[in-house]
Design an enzyme around this catalytic site. Structure first.
Site, mmCIF file in Angstrom:
data_model
loop_
_atom_site.group_PDB
_atom_site.id
_atom_site.type_symbol
_atom_site.label_atom_id
_atom_site.label_comp_id
_atom_site.label_asym_id
_atom_site.label_seq_id
_atom_site.Cartn_x
_atom_site.Cartn_y
_atom_site.Cartn_z
ATOM 1 N N GLU A 96 0.809 -1.219 0.000
ATOM 2 C CA GLU A 96 0.000 0.000 0.000
ATOM 3 C C GLU A 96 0.843 1.269 0.000
ATOM 4 O O GLU A 96 0.495 2.260 -0.650
ATOM 5 C CB GLU A 96 -0.947 0.005 1.202
ATOM 6 C CG GLU A 96 -2.128 -0.947 1.090
ATOM 7 C CD GLU A 96 -1.788 -2.408 1.368
ATOM 8 O OE1 GLU A 96 -0.621 -2.700 1.714
ATOM 9 O OE2 GLU A 96 -2.678 -3.251 1.223
ATOM 10 N N HIS B 188 -11.577 -3.425 10.108
ATOM 11 C CA HIS B 188 -12.147 -3.421 8.756
ATOM 12 C C HIS B 188 -13.348 -2.484 8.670
ATOM 13 O O HIS B 188 -14.209 -2.668 7.818
ATOM 14 C CB HIS B 188 -12.572 -4.835 8.344
ATOM 15 C CG HIS B 188 -11.477 -5.656 7.732
ATOM 16 N ND1 HIS B 188 -10.266 -5.839 8.342
ATOM 17 C CD2 HIS B 188 -11.400 -6.330 6.550
ATOM 18 C CE1 HIS B 188 -9.496 -6.619 7.571
ATOM 19 N NE2 HIS B 188 -10.158 -6.918 6.482
HETATM 20 C C1 TPP Z 1 -2.720 -4.293 4.390
HETATM 21 C C2 TPP Z 1 -3.766 -5.142 3.784
HETATM 22 N N1 TPP Z 1 -3.929 -5.109 2.454
HETATM 23 C C3 TPP Z 1 -4.868 -5.872 1.868
HETATM 24 C C4 TPP Z 1 -5.663 -6.698 2.618
HETATM 25 C C5 TPP Z 1 -6.732 -7.573 1.949
HETATM 26 N N2 TPP Z 1 -6.329 -8.977 2.072
HETATM 27 C C6 TPP Z 1 -6.848 -9.775 3.013
HETATM 28 S S1 TPP Z 1 -6.189 -11.313 2.974
HETATM 29 C C7 TPP Z 1 -5.236 -10.919 1.637
HETATM 30 C C8 TPP Z 1 -4.387 -11.969 0.978
HETATM 31 C C9 TPP Z 1 -3.031 -12.069 1.498
HETATM 32 O O1 TPP Z 1 -2.402 -13.121 0.844
HETATM 33 P P1 TPP Z 1 -1.390 -14.062 1.590
HETATM 34 O O2 TPP Z 1 -0.519 -13.254 2.476
HETATM 35 O O3 TPP Z 1 -0.729 -14.892 0.563
HETATM 36 O O4 TPP Z 1 -2.288 -14.976 2.546
HETATM 37 P P2 TPP Z 1 -3.371 -16.086 2.145
HETATM 38 O O5 TPP Z 1 -4.699 -15.426 2.121
HETATM 39 O O6 TPP Z 1 -2.983 -16.669 0.848
HETATM 40 O O7 TPP Z 1 -3.291 -17.079 3.259
HETATM 41 C C10 TPP Z 1 -5.420 -9.617 1.271
HETATM 42 C C11 TPP Z 1 -4.712 -8.960 0.174
HETATM 43 C C12 TPP Z 1 -5.475 -6.683 4.008
HETATM 44 N N3 TPP Z 1 -6.221 -7.444 4.838
HETATM 45 N N4 TPP Z 1 -4.508 -5.925 4.556
#
Ligand code: TPP
Ligand code: TPP
Ligand code: MG
Ligand code: MG
Lengths: 336, 353, 353, 336
Positions: free
Chosen positions: B62, B131
């Site tokens: 971000e 959130h």
């Molecule tokens: C700072 C932030 N940016 C975006 C999000 C939205 N978001 C929630 S879970 C996620 C996926 C993250 O991917 P990963 O770290 O690979 O974990 P996975 O869901 O695959 O276990 C995102 C982008 C968030 N919660 N926090």
């Protein structure tokens, strides 16, 4: 009858049972949540770990309660693997008073301090430095413990990951980064987020971490790797570590459904990974390498897990919601 | 000129499409901007139409992605960046505040930063503490930023188009509880000016100043109040920075009473600012102390049980208005339907959240 | 009990030393914490006394270092982190707001986060737009945070000790223009409670509510006003979150007039909050509209020429008080010395800034 | 008479003169600021580049006005190297109306859009993503230009560096990171900030950048390296690049004095680096490898630079401050 392979020497009957217990527990808990989710009684964003049971299960038998762990939005499996109380987790997901966060946190904010599980965060990358800070505390305490940080492949893209690892290396903190690379962040494949030739483990290595790569769906292998690394930290002060585990989530990012119809990943890919189900792989390994393991024990474990889960859901559903006035408490520890 | 009944989401999507059509210097990105769900549907179809150079998904970074948007903006690209939750954008406050907000000023007008940052805000359905934050007052506190909070599909489109083509950085806050709302929206390009409020209902008894989703609740309240002969001016702010004080003052001259609604928590809020300016400069217009209804100074809890009566809704507005007018409103409030479940805008609402 | 005349910096240093002596779970770090200048002198000697495990310099990684402090805090370490400018801390808003501020709440009281974040704020001498921001209202807006802004050496020490041993996250804002000020400070450990204001001068004509460096200007103004028989209550807030409203109200009952001073910009400021709460709940106590003097809603420019008359100072306060009391104050203002150079607190002031 | 070495073939008389001109200009400008600073007419935090003239000088002859650059708190040299107007820079440092930022920015906020110098930031790491965004714009514009990001070794520790480089690599942007590693961040040596065996260039490489390491005090070498890299970007689309240049600042971090007495670095270290003065090294190189270079040209250049500087300071001092009402303008581009 084949002789068990080298790795098996670390694994007695109890450990094998424990590995299976934890994988099965995670799987069945998550499947039960998936079953209940559409009923709209669970009313909070929920991220399941079905398909990713291997790594948390392996960790469950190498950590003790004085070790710390922190995790992410996808934290159920990690909470359970650290020994977190199942009833309290399910109650939390249902928003009940008896939940591990009193209903304030929901699925994305789990905690069980009694077992050193120090919380999950719904913000990607947010719990990483917190885990490093726990490692700093351990180092200052001069105890032989470790702080374990669960993160996904997406979190690797956050500056907080990089800054945190840099500091952990600088101060040689007893920290282990457990990166479950499941190839996706929500619906985004690695290709739109990280350079083509990126190797996450190498990246961590160049920041200065000791690194290792393992197949996260092979729980025995994951265990062997983690066990030796944890003992390197605890008895030789070799740290910090970054371990990349390849794995795959079967269902949608958030929620209970399968979502291969969306088209962001191929059915072939999904099928390929499903064939590498960590639980099935483990059962096959048992048959192949641990011929003296009494397979009937597995059914007993499954029964045990199932009844634990029945109890947890029954209790959670019956439990009361917290009083609405509770919402206004605990904003401060020391209210002025 | 055709008018369609479309959703807030479709209105946003339409504004994005139009902006990209009429100006090939408009670019649009954000986590999920090109995925099958297209950020709650708002970016659907853009990549197909405008290509993956102008519309793209991003790493979960971000802070840098904001700075990158600023860089593209000072090089002449009208940049639209979206965050699925405002809360994620907290990682980028340095770029926003030390960068975007100040560049025009600190380089004495030589740089302009035409970046629009869409931030989805919300409440309810277990979004919980991280959130659901409505931090418009943070942005309003920073000189150099403009902050827009539409409440209808039509406003969303017209204000988004103005934001995209405004030379200054604009924070564009979309309330998730509005995304599925339906309204009449004109075809084609039209602009609603930033910094101008909208008087949506006219009445002489009291002035309600509102924004974003709270305007929906204000309208429900207003309809009930009408039944007992109370007529309300509802001023939908549209922009919370700058605030259209002249619109507020004009209404206050007639009503002498003001109630400010805010989707954020109370302390140092937009509501605080409006009330303090009225108290400082226009207390002579007030024949009652001013009042506000905001979220409490509490992180939002997750549980369905804990959020019961947590969110200010229309009945609370009715109650407050009656109090301010010193009339008996309890019967009226009893008549109002209890909205259930209480953690969604209406039962038509289907996630994802 | 000995009392010494020491600087604000020495008072801070003393508080840090005492806290680390009486509790070996106190740790202290920040960019430059162990360098020869010791963060404007405030951390001098700590590493020698308490070792480099408890006192250390850090990488330029504001975001992670905040999270690391939070982690140490939830494991029982009372963590003190310092930023040489508040502006740098903007990189860490996610950790502060989504983490520190909410952990106690979202884990239902099971975690406490005893972290104290010292932020140096300031103005003047070419600090310019990104080295001079006073963002106390941002922090005050976030439930779960406490915000302290001392104005004297003695308060600095007693409030810092309270902050360090408070179980909640505390933002401790030190104004650079106060660092070299001298005052009487008691030896040893003493605590000044958070959330309680200090009535420093007593008078019946008007209430000034102030904080941090603005209290110095208020005192200068008060002395001049005294000459023409005007007596002022000066309430130094000490904490701007929570705000000690009962102290303000008590004063207002007598004076009926309130002027709020704020070191930050105007919109959605602490001053806005105070005035709006007074207007909402205590307008009956007011016999004049309330008033405020804040920084303008402008990024701070760098040039000596541009900052001329940019900073609110005592003469502006005198002028405003006279206006509010409807008396002729121009002669008095003419008598006040012109402070030159205008961009430093006094000519005794030697950087570095 | 020795034959010029291989590298010299890129360097004609004009280029050699230009290199010297820029080094000398930076050196003498900074020294003049140091001389004037204690008079308290310059009233803003000011970071000098004395000792670090090599890299900016090398860049000054490989970039053109359609290339972009952004820089940091220590930006004078970079502004000048990009062709920024000297009079306007000095006026800005004096806070005058005729300053490049109208007095609003001061020493830490320099800009000269005419030559593609798009600004400096007083926040460590802040201008890095902005430079990447400029690179994104160039790529979208489909012109053959490059965006140049100046940063220090301290900025490497910011997450924004890491995130920015990741994105630049992902999108193959025409960006070049110029890291002047002067071993310190304020008074903090690398040892308290980065792990012992950290190699910044390797780190950047593992993130995915093309990398190079060079002696930043050897201007001819730095030129050769930069020239070939810029042409790789412009004609072969090989990008992004990260170049680490070792160098050293002679005076205090912020301000005009020498500060070896503080004890945060050793006099030996300082003396060692002073012997590697980029200007002296260049003059020696000239004598050794470019025997046909007429050395008297250097004095002419020095004279020219000196008189440019005299003019700039004279003008700046005479110029008026902006009206105080100007402080309230340009907060918005489109005031509502
Ligand atoms: C700072 C932030 N940016 C975006 C999000 C939205 N978001 C929630 S879970 C996620 C996926 C993250 O991917 P990963 O770290 O690979 O974990 P996975 O869901 O695959 O276990 C995102 C982008 C968030 N919660 N926090
Ligand atoms: C985000 C942030 N943190 C801290 C500072 C204080 N600061 C100003 S310059 C500087 C040194 C940075 O070192 P480096 O990047 O190596 O640049 P150098 O000064 O050596 O040229 C620091 C820490 C700042 N300006 N911004
Ligand atoms: Mg993933
Ligand atoms: Mg450096």
């Amino acid at each position: 009858m084949k002789e068990p392979k080298k790795k098996s020497k670390f694994l007695d009957n109890q450990k094998l049972k424990d590995l299976f217990y934890m994988m099965k527990k995670i799987r069945l808990v998550e499947e039960r949540i998936a079953l209940e989710y559409p009923k709209n009684e669970i009313r909070c964003p929920t991220h399941l770990s079905i398909g990713q049971e291997g790594v948390p299960a392996a960790l469950s038998i190498v950590l003790n309660n004085a070790d710390y762990a922190v995790s992410t939005h996808r934290g159920h499996a990690h909470y359970l693997s650290k020994g977190g109380n199942l009833n309290k987790m399910i109650a939390e997901i249902y928003g009940k008073k008896s939940g591990c966060s009193g209903g304030k946190g929901g699925s994305m904010h789990l905690i069980d301090k009694d077992v050193g599980f120090m919380g999950t965060s719904a913000i990607v990358g947010n719990s990483i430095p917190v885990g490093v800070g726990l490692g700093l505390a351990l180092k200052l305490n001069k105890t032989k413990n470790v702080s374990c940080i669960f993160l996904g492949d997406g979190a690797i893209e956050e500056g907080s990951f990089y800054e945190s690892l840099n500091f952990a290396v600088l101060k040689e903190l007893p920290v282990i980064f457990i990166c479950e690379n499941n190839l996706y962040s929500v619906y985004s494949p690695l290709s739109v987020r990280q350079p083509k030739n990126r190797n996450i483990m190498d990246l961590a290595n160049s920041i200065g971490a000791h690194t290792y790569y393992a197949d996260g769906n092979d729980v025995i292998n994951s265990y062997t790797c983690l066990d030796s690394i944890i003992s390197k930290i605890k008895s030789e002060d070799i740290c910090p570590w970054f371990i990349e585990f390849e794995t795959y989530r079967w269902r949608e990012h958030c929620g209970y459904q399968f979502d291969n119809d969306l088209g962001y990943r191929s059915v072939e890919e999904y099928e390929k990974w499903k064939k590498r189900d960590p639980i099935t792989l483990f059962e096959n390994n048992l048959k192949e390498y641990f011929a003296d393991f009494d397979l009937s024990q597995l059914d007993q474990i499954t029964d045990k897990v199932t009844s634990e889960i029945d109890v947890a859901f029954e209790k959670a559903k019956k439990d009361t919601y917290p009083e609405k006035t509770e919402a206004f408490k605990n904003i401060y520890s020391n209210e002025i | 000129m055709k008018i369609n009944n479309i959703t807030f989401v479709e209105a946003i999507n339409s504004a994005l499409q139009i902006s990209m059509e009429i100006d090939n210097k408009v670019i649009c990105y954000g986590l999920g901007a090109t995925d099958p769900k297209g950020i709650f549907g708002t970016t659907i179809g853009l990549e197909e139409k405008f290509g993956n150079e102008r519309v793209f998904d991003t790493p979960t970074s971000e802070n840098a992605m904001t700075g990158i948007g600023i860089g593209a903006a000072i090089a002449g690209y009208k940049t639209i960046m979206t965050h699925q939750r405002l809360d994620f954008f907290l990682l980028a406050m340095d770029q926003l505040v030390n960068g975007a907000a100040k560049m025009h000023y600190m380089f004495d007008g030589q740089l302009t930063v035409p970046i629009t940052i869409r931030l989805i805000i919300g409440r309810g359905w277990g979004q919980g503490p991280t959130h659901s934050q409505n931090l418009q007052s943070w942005f309003a506190h920073i000189p150099g930023l403009k902050v827009v909070m539409p409440s209808t599909p039509s406003d969303a489109k017209g204000l988004l188009l103005s934001s995209i083509f405004d030379p200054d950085p604009v924070l564009f806050l979309e309330h998730r509880w509005l995304h599925n709302s339906i309204g009449e929206v004109r075809d084609g390009d039209y602009r609603i000016p930033l910094g101008k409020a909208n008087l949506i209902t006219k009445g002489n008894d009291l002035t309600i100043v509102s924004m974003s989703y709270m305007t929906v609740e204000a309208l429900i309240a207003q309809k009930y109040l009408e039944k007992i002969g109370i007529a309300i001016d509802i001023i939908d702010l549209r922009s919370v920075k700058p605030i259209d004080f002249s619109c507020i003052i004009n209404s206050l001259r007639v009503t002498g009473k003001i109630l400010v609604l805010d989707t954020g928590v109370s302390t140092c809020s937009i509501a605080s600012e409006i009330i303090s300016q009225i108290a400082i400069n226009h207390s002579n217009l007030l024949d009652r102390p001013p009042s506000r209804i905001t979220m409490p100074d509490v992180p939002e809890p997750t549980s369905y049980g804990l959020t019961k009566d947590f969110y200010p809704r229309a009945n609370q507005i009715v109650e407050r208005v009656c109090e301010m007018l010193r009339i008996e409103g309890s019967k009226l409030i009893d008549e109002m339907p209890v909205i259930s479940p209480h953690d969604v805008p209406g039962d038509w609402f289907k996630g994802p959240f």
